[in-house]
Design a protein around this motif. Sequence first.
Motif, PDB file in Angstrom:
ATOM      1  N   LEU A  99       0.845  -1.193   0.000  1.00  0.00           N
ATOM      2  CA  LEU A  99       0.000   0.000   0.000  1.00  0.00           C
ATOM      3  C   LEU A  99       0.884   1.249   0.000  1.00  0.00           C
ATOM      4  O   LEU A  99       1.726   1.415   0.879  1.00  0.00           O
ATOM      5  N   VAL A 100       0.687   2.106  -1.001  1.00  0.00           N
ATOM      6  CA  VAL A 100       1.437   3.362  -1.100  1.00  0.00           C
ATOM      7  C   VAL A 100       0.498   4.513  -0.737  1.00  0.00           C
ATOM      8  O   VAL A 100      -0.556   4.684  -1.362  1.00  0.00           O
ATOM      9  N   LEU A 101       0.883   5.273   0.278  1.00  0.00           N
ATOM     10  CA  LEU A 101       0.072   6.404   0.735  1.00  0.00           C
ATOM     11  C   LEU A 101       0.794   7.708   0.428  1.00  0.00           C
ATOM     12  O   LEU A 101       1.992   7.838   0.687  1.00  0.00           O
ATOM     13  N   GLY A 102       0.073   8.672  -0.113  1.00  0.00           N
ATOM     14  CA  GLY A 102       0.641   9.990  -0.389  1.00  0.00           C
ATOM     15  C   GLY A 102      -0.077  11.040   0.432  1.00  0.00           C
ATOM     16  O   GLY A 102      -1.312  11.092   0.452  1.00  0.00           O
ATOM     17  N   THR A 114      -4.465  11.141   3.588  1.00  0.00           N
ATOM     18  CA  THR A 114      -3.777  10.461   2.471  1.00  0.00           C
ATOM     19  C   THR A 114      -4.679  10.468   1.234  1.00  0.00           C
ATOM     20  O   THR A 114      -5.388   9.506   0.967  1.00  0.00           O
ATOM     21  N   ASP A 115      -4.624  11.567   0.502  1.00  0.00           N
ATOM     22  CA  ASP A 115      -5.471  11.699  -0.682  1.00  0.00           C
ATOM     23  C   ASP A 115      -5.021  10.807  -1.826  1.00  0.00           C
ATOM     24  O   ASP A 115      -5.749  10.619  -2.796  1.00  0.00           O
ATOM     25  N   THR A 116      -3.823  10.270  -1.745  1.00  0.00           N
ATOM     26  CA  THR A 116      -3.346   9.292  -2.733  1.00  0.00           C
ATOM     27  C   THR A 116      -3.188   7.946  -2.042  1.00  0.00           C
ATOM     28  O   THR A 116      -2.431   7.827  -1.076  1.00  0.00           O
ATOM     29  N   MET A 117      -3.920   6.953  -2.516  1.00  0.00           N
ATOM     30  CA  MET A 117      -3.840   5.593  -1.953  1.00  0.00           C
ATOM     31  C   MET A 117      -3.828   4.605  -3.119  1.00  0.00           C
ATOM     32  O   MET A 117      -4.826   4.463  -3.832  1.00  0.00           O
ATOM     33  N   TYR A 190       2.691  -4.935   3.077  1.00  0.00           N
ATOM     34  CA  TYR A 190       3.586  -3.833   3.423  1.00  0.00           C
ATOM     35  C   TYR A 190       2.906  -2.507   3.091  1.00  0.00           C
ATOM     36  O   TYR A 190       1.956  -2.455   2.305  1.00  0.00           O
ATOM     37  N   ALA A 191       3.416  -1.448   3.695  1.00  0.00           N
ATOM     38  CA  ALA A 191       2.880  -0.113   3.420  1.00  0.00           C
ATOM     39  C   ALA A 191       3.991   0.916   3.561  1.00  0.00           C
ATOM     40  O   ALA A 191       4.935   0.733   4.331  1.00  0.00           O
ATOM     41  N   LEU A 192       3.877   1.976   2.803  1.00  0.00           N
ATOM     42  CA  LEU A 192       4.825   3.089   2.932  1.00  0.00           C
ATOM     43  C   LEU A 192       4.069   4.387   2.674  1.00  0.00           C
ATOM     44  O   LEU A 192       3.061   4.408   1.961  1.00  0.00           O
ATOM     45  N   VAL A 193       4.550   5.452   3.279  1.00  0.00           N
ATOM     46  CA  VAL A 193       3.915   6.754   3.111  1.00  0.00           C
ATOM     47  C   VAL A 193       4.943   7.755   2.600  1.00  0.00           C
ATOM     48  O   VAL A 193       6.095   7.758   3.035  1.00  0.00           O
ATOM     49  N   LEU A 194       4.520   8.573   1.651  1.00  0.00           N
ATOM     50  CA  LEU A 194       5.376   9.604   1.073  1.00  0.00           C
ATOM     51  C   LEU A 194       4.689  10.957   1.196  1.00  0.00           C
ATOM     52  O   LEU A 194       3.512  11.086   0.836  1.00  0.00           O
ATOM     53  N   ILE A 202      12.711  11.775  -4.534  1.00  0.00           N
ATOM     54  CA  ILE A 202      12.926  10.515  -5.243  1.00  0.00           C
ATOM     55  C   ILE A 202      13.093  10.762  -6.739  1.00  0.00           C
ATOM     56  O   ILE A 202      14.028  10.261  -7.379  1.00  0.00           O
ATOM     57  N   ILE A 203      12.205  11.561  -7.307  1.00  0.00           N
ATOM     58  CA  ILE A 203      12.252  11.824  -8.749  1.00  0.00           C
ATOM     59  C   ILE A 203      13.498  12.626  -9.118  1.00  0.00           C
ATOM     60  O   ILE A 203      14.151  12.360 -10.132  1.00  0.00           O
ATOM     61  N   ASP A 204      13.852  13.590  -8.283  1.00  0.00           N
ATOM     62  CA  ASP A 204      15.038  14.411  -8.583  1.00  0.00           C
ATOM     63  C   ASP A 204      16.327  13.599  -8.486  1.00  0.00           C
ATOM     64  O   ASP A 204      17.250  13.798  -9.278  1.00  0.00           O
TER      65      ASP A 204
END
Length: 312
Positions: A99-102, A114-117, A190-194, A202-204
Motif C-alpha cells: 500500500l502506497v500512501l501519499g 492520504t489523498d493518494t492511496m 507492506y505499506a509506505l507513506v510519502l 525521489i524523482i530528482d
Amino acid sequence: MEELEEIQSSFEKEKFIPETKVDKRKISFSRLKRRVLRHVWMIRGSVIFFVILVLFLALLLIKSLVIKSGADYYLGLARDFVFTPRDKIKIFDGRTNILVLGKGDVGHEAPDLTDTMILVSVDHQSHKVNLISLPRDIWITTLRTKLNSTYYWGNKKQPPAQRASGLEGSGGMILAKSSVEEIVGQPVHYALVLDFSGFKKIIDVLGGVEVDVERSFSDEKYPIPGREDDLCNGDPEFKCRYETLNFVQGKQFMDGETALKFVRSRNAIGDQGTDFARQVRQQKVITAIKDKLLSKEILLSPKKLTKLFNPA
C-alpha cells in the motif's frame, strides 16, 4: 697467350664470396625476442592478474562507500524482494501487496490526510505489477470516516510518545492497511507513506522521469504553497493564491516539482479535473518511477543508488 688463358680460367673456377658486415644490434634484438616469446604466457598471466586485482579493489571501495552511507540495508531489502526468497517476503496466493500512501507536508492544510492511496500488487509467477487506485472518499462504515482519513485517526489514537508517522508499525499504517484489506478482500503485506517532499526528492535523485500525458489540460487554480491565507489585496476570487498549470499531450520529461503538480492537479477544465483522471495520472508517474529505477542508468550508478536509499 696460353699463360693468360690459364689465369682467367682459374679465376672463373673460384667462387667469390663478398665480405658482409654483421649487425650486432639485430642479433641482440632477435635473441631478446626469442627469450620474451618463450615466456609470453607469464606476461599474459600477469596482465590478467593485474586487471582482476584492480576490479576487486574497485568493488571493495564501492562496497565500503555503500556500507558507510547506510544504503546496504535498503539495497539488501531490494535485492531480497527482487529474488523473492520465501523466508523473507510475505506472499499470499502468489502475490505481494504493498500500500502506497501519499500525504501533504508538515504545515499543509491537512498533512495526515492520504489523498493518494494506491495498492501495488506484485505477481511472483508472471512478474507483473498491477496498480489499483483507491478512491479517497470510500466510506468506512465500521470507523464512520472516509478512507483517506484512516491514517490520520490511526495516529491520533496512539499515545504521543508512540506515534511514528510513516513507519510500518505506526497506528496510522496499521489502520490504513486493515481498512484497505476490508475493501479489496486481500491482505496488505507492506505499506509506505510519502509526503510531497519525499516524492519530489525521489524523482530528482533519479534525474527526472518521462511521463506520457494522455490529454492536454490546464488548471487555473493550482494552490501555491504558503499563500493559503493571502488576502490578495481584497480580491474576492483570491487569484493570487493560485497558479495556472498547462500540460501538453505526449511524452513529457518531468522533474520532482513538475511531477508533483501533475499528480496533484484537481481543478483542470473538463474530464481531467475528476478524481478518476487524477488517479490515472498518479499511476502513470509511479510506473515512470518504476521504469527509471530498473533502468541501467540507475542500477549501474552506485552514487545514485546511495542518494536514493539514504537521502541527505
